[in-house]
Motif scaffolding. Structure first.
Motif, mmCIF file in Angstrom:
data_model
loop_
_atom_site.group_PDB
_atom_site.id
_atom_site.type_symbol
_atom_site.label_atom_id
_atom_site.label_comp_id
_atom_site.label_asym_id
_atom_site.label_seq_id
_atom_site.Cartn_x
_atom_site.Cartn_y
_atom_site.Cartn_z
ATOM 1 N N ALA A 42 -21.471 -26.669 32.654
ATOM 2 C CA ALA A 42 -21.019 -25.414 33.257
ATOM 3 C C ALA A 42 -20.814 -24.324 32.203
ATOM 4 O O ALA A 42 -21.230 -23.172 32.394
ATOM 5 C CB ALA A 42 -19.728 -25.658 34.040
ATOM 6 N N VAL A 43 -20.187 -24.696 31.065
ATOM 7 C CA VAL A 43 -19.889 -23.705 30.028
ATOM 8 C C VAL A 43 -21.171 -23.181 29.399
ATOM 9 O O VAL A 43 -21.374 -21.963 29.257
ATOM 10 C CB VAL A 43 -18.959 -24.311 28.960
ATOM 11 C CG1 VAL A 43 -18.822 -23.362 27.773
ATOM 12 C CG2 VAL A 43 -17.589 -24.604 29.549
ATOM 13 N N GLU A 49 -26.525 -17.454 30.508
ATOM 14 C CA GLU A 49 -26.890 -16.361 31.410
ATOM 15 C C GLU A 49 -26.653 -14.990 30.772
ATOM 16 O O GLU A 49 -27.224 -13.993 31.210
ATOM 17 C CB GLU A 49 -26.100 -16.470 32.717
ATOM 18 C CG GLU A 49 -26.444 -17.689 33.551
ATOM 19 C CD GLU A 49 -27.900 -17.739 33.948
ATOM 20 O OE1 GLU A 49 -28.479 -16.659 34.204
ATOM 21 O OE2 GLU A 49 -28.478 -18.839 33.984
ATOM 22 N N ASN A 50 -25.792 -14.942 29.758
ATOM 23 C CA ASN A 50 -25.510 -13.673 29.076
ATOM 24 C C ASN A 50 -26.340 -13.495 27.809
ATOM 25 O O ASN A 50 -26.119 -12.536 27.064
ATOM 26 C CB ASN A 50 -24.028 -13.589 28.722
ATOM 27 C CG ASN A 50 -23.135 -13.631 29.955
ATOM 28 O OD1 ASN A 50 -23.478 -13.060 30.982
ATOM 29 N ND2 ASN A 50 -22.003 -14.316 29.862
ATOM 30 N N MET A 51 -27.274 -14.384 27.565
ATOM 31 C CA MET A 51 -28.105 -14.318 26.372
ATOM 32 C C MET A 51 -29.478 -13.763 26.719
ATOM 33 O O MET A 51 -29.789 -13.489 27.886
ATOM 34 C CB MET A 51 -28.227 -15.711 25.740
ATOM 35 C CG MET A 51 -26.890 -16.346 25.355
ATOM 36 S SD MET A 51 -27.063 -18.019 24.708
ATOM 37 C CE MET A 51 -27.957 -17.710 23.197
ATOM 38 N N SER A 52 -30.301 -13.594 25.703
ATOM 39 C CA SER A 52 -31.672 -13.150 25.921
ATOM 40 C C SER A 52 -32.468 -14.236 26.638
ATOM 41 O O SER A 52 -32.007 -15.371 26.786
ATOM 42 C CB SER A 52 -32.341 -12.825 24.581
ATOM 43 O OG SER A 52 -32.430 -13.996 23.774
ATOM 44 N N ARG A 56 -31.546 -18.118 26.480
ATOM 45 C CA ARG A 56 -31.143 -18.844 27.683
ATOM 46 C C ARG A 56 -31.900 -20.157 27.820
ATOM 47 O O ARG A 56 -31.323 -21.203 28.127
ATOM 48 C CB ARG A 56 -31.383 -17.964 28.911
ATOM 49 C CG ARG A 56 -31.019 -18.631 30.222
ATOM 50 C CD ARG A 56 -31.161 -17.656 31.372
ATOM 51 N NE ARG A 56 -32.534 -17.213 31.525
ATOM 52 C CZ ARG A 56 -33.443 -17.891 32.240
ATOM 53 N NH1 ARG A 56 -33.113 -19.023 32.827
ATOM 54 N NH2 ARG A 56 -34.667 -17.437 32.352
ATOM 55 N N ILE A 57 -33.206 -20.103 27.582
ATOM 56 C CA ILE A 57 -34.011 -21.311 27.703
ATOM 57 C C ILE A 57 -33.618 -22.333 26.637
ATOM 58 O O ILE A 57 -33.475 -23.532 26.924
ATOM 59 C CB ILE A 57 -35.506 -20.966 27.590
ATOM 60 C CG1 ILE A 57 -35.932 -20.077 28.763
ATOM 61 C CG2 ILE A 57 -36.348 -22.226 27.551
ATOM 62 C CD1 ILE A 57 -35.828 -20.729 30.104
ATOM 63 N N LYS A 58 -33.402 -21.890 25.391
ATOM 64 C CA LYS A 58 -33.071 -22.812 24.312
ATOM 65 C C LYS A 58 -31.726 -23.493 24.543
ATOM 66 O O LYS A 58 -31.567 -24.688 24.266
ATOM 67 C CB LYS A 58 -33.062 -22.069 22.978
ATOM 68 C CG LYS A 58 -34.450 -21.637 22.509
ATOM 69 C CD LYS A 58 -34.379 -20.876 21.188
ATOM 70 C CE LYS A 58 -35.768 -20.450 20.724
ATOM 71 N NZ LYS A 58 -35.721 -19.684 19.455
ATOM 72 N N GLY A 127 -34.308 -25.076 33.739
ATOM 73 C CA GLY A 127 -34.846 -23.720 33.735
ATOM 74 C C GLY A 127 -36.331 -23.654 34.020
ATOM 75 O O GLY A 127 -36.860 -22.568 34.275
ATOM 76 N N ASP A 128 -37.033 -24.795 34.007
ATOM 77 C CA ASP A 128 -38.465 -24.806 34.305
ATOM 78 C C ASP A 128 -38.706 -24.686 35.803
ATOM 79 O O ASP A 128 -37.902 -25.154 36.623
ATOM 80 C CB ASP A 128 -39.114 -26.094 33.796
ATOM 81 C CG ASP A 128 -39.337 -26.079 32.296
ATOM 82 O OD1 ASP A 128 -38.919 -25.109 31.646
ATOM 83 O OD2 ASP A 128 -39.914 -27.049 31.770
ATOM 84 N N LYS A 129 -39.835 -24.087 36.165
ATOM 85 C CA LYS A 129 -40.329 -24.106 37.535
ATOM 86 C C LYS A 129 -41.344 -25.240 37.637
ATOM 87 O O LYS A 129 -42.375 -25.223 36.956
ATOM 88 C CB LYS A 129 -41.000 -22.772 37.886
ATOM 89 C CG LYS A 129 -40.047 -21.609 38.142
ATOM 90 C CD LYS A 129 -39.369 -21.741 39.489
ATOM 91 C CE LYS A 129 -38.575 -20.480 39.837
ATOM 92 N NZ LYS A 129 -39.434 -19.363 40.251
#
Length: 312
Positions: A42-43, A49-52, A56-58, A127-129
């Motif tokens: 969760a953290v 979500e507030n990163m580039s 976010r993906i990394k 995060g992948d589709k």
């Protein structure tokens, strides 16, 4: 036989010697690992979500590995306690555990192994589709037993991790934020294809969602089919979560310009199919039955008319 009975007696004696506090400690360790894993997920998800887009993906990529570390520590503690309690009788317990896996919990064990494979081999990541089984959506969680993904209709699908052993899994972005989107438009065959392709390109490159680079170009294709022409645009979006917004925006812009340039959608062509009726049933047996019923009806009407004439 005596040795087997002695082994079972020793195992039962070892089971009786387990203190309640030891069992409680084992349960608490597993529970703590689960809670810590959920908190970390969760953290880190909130922070990402507030990163580039790349950040976010990394960040989401390391979430399953961190959770696996917590679970590995918990299982190590439990196995150490079990070994200290059973000692030599552990081999007999291992045989019983193998039988349980083979007959009762083999699917759960396969899901657990699948979770380990996903964590380290990374056929897909958070995060992948992906397409998995009959579902398509964004991966939101990878657990030890199952993977959760959210479909375009906002349904949460829980897929067992063991699917990676018998299903082909396709990842649309494979760990990066950009993803290719394929958009198909269909126009009438007599329409001006050159103008339509120009309009479609402008609609794609002017979108606020599109991502264009040397390695991610916009590709336009067209294919003439018997009753219509298919236009296809292949382009990348900045953020995979904008897939459907991008497609909708391109459709709207393109069709507005198509109407201004008298480019129409393909018309429905009715093929030369015989009408469906009593005499045109496709099944020979049905045609025979229809003809028989028609003859019977005509004979019945003829008998009725004869009876009326007779009465007169």
């Amino acid at each position: 036989m005596v040795d087997g009975e002695t082994g079972r007696e020793q195992l039962l004696e070892a089971l009786r010697s387990i203190e309640m506090q030891t069992l409680v400690d084992m349960v608490l360790v597993v529970f703590a690992a689960y809670i810590l894993g959920r908190i970390i997920t969760a953290v880190l998800s909130k922070i990402s979500e507030n990163m580039s887009r790349e950040g976010r993906i990394k960040v989401k990529m390391i979430i399953p590995a961190i959770r696996f570390v917590f679970y590995a520590v918990a299982f190590f503690y439990i196995f150490r306690e079990i070994f200290s309690i059973f000692g030599p009788e552990l081999f007999l317990l291992t045989g019983l555990l193998g039988a349980a896996i083979g007959f009762g919990i083999k699917d759960l064990f396969a899901d657990f192994v699948g979770g380990i494979v996903i964590t380290f081999e990374k056929p897909y990541q958070i995060g992948d589709k992906i397409n998995i089984g009959n579902y398509y959506g964004e991966v939101t969680d990878i657990g030890l037993r199952a993977t959760k993904l959210v479909t375009p209709d906002d349904n949460t699908v829980t897929a067992p991790n063991s699917l990676i052993f018998n299903e082909a899994i396709a990842s649309g972005n494979y760990g990066v934020s950009e993803m290719m989107v394929v958009i198909d438009l269909y126009i009438a065959g007599e329409s001006d294809v050159k103008t339509a392709m120009r309009i479609l390109r402008e609609a794609v490159v002017s979108s606020k969602y599109v991502y264009i680079s040397r390695t991610s170009p916009v590709i336009l294709l067209h294919k003439a089919l018997p009753f219509y022409t298919r236009l296809r645009a292949k382009a990348y979006v900045n953020d995979l979560r904008d897939e459907f917004e991008f497609e909708s925006e391109v459709h709207t812009k393109a069709w507005m310009e198509f109407r201004k340039n008298n480019i129409r959608a393909p018309q429905l062509h009715i093929l030369n199919v015989p009408p469906v009726g009593d005499e045109y049933e496709s099944d020979p047996a049905t045609r025979r039955n229809v003809r028989s019923n028609n003859r019977a009806r005509r004979d019945s009407e003829s008998d009725t008319n004869s009876q009326k004439n007779f009465e007169l």
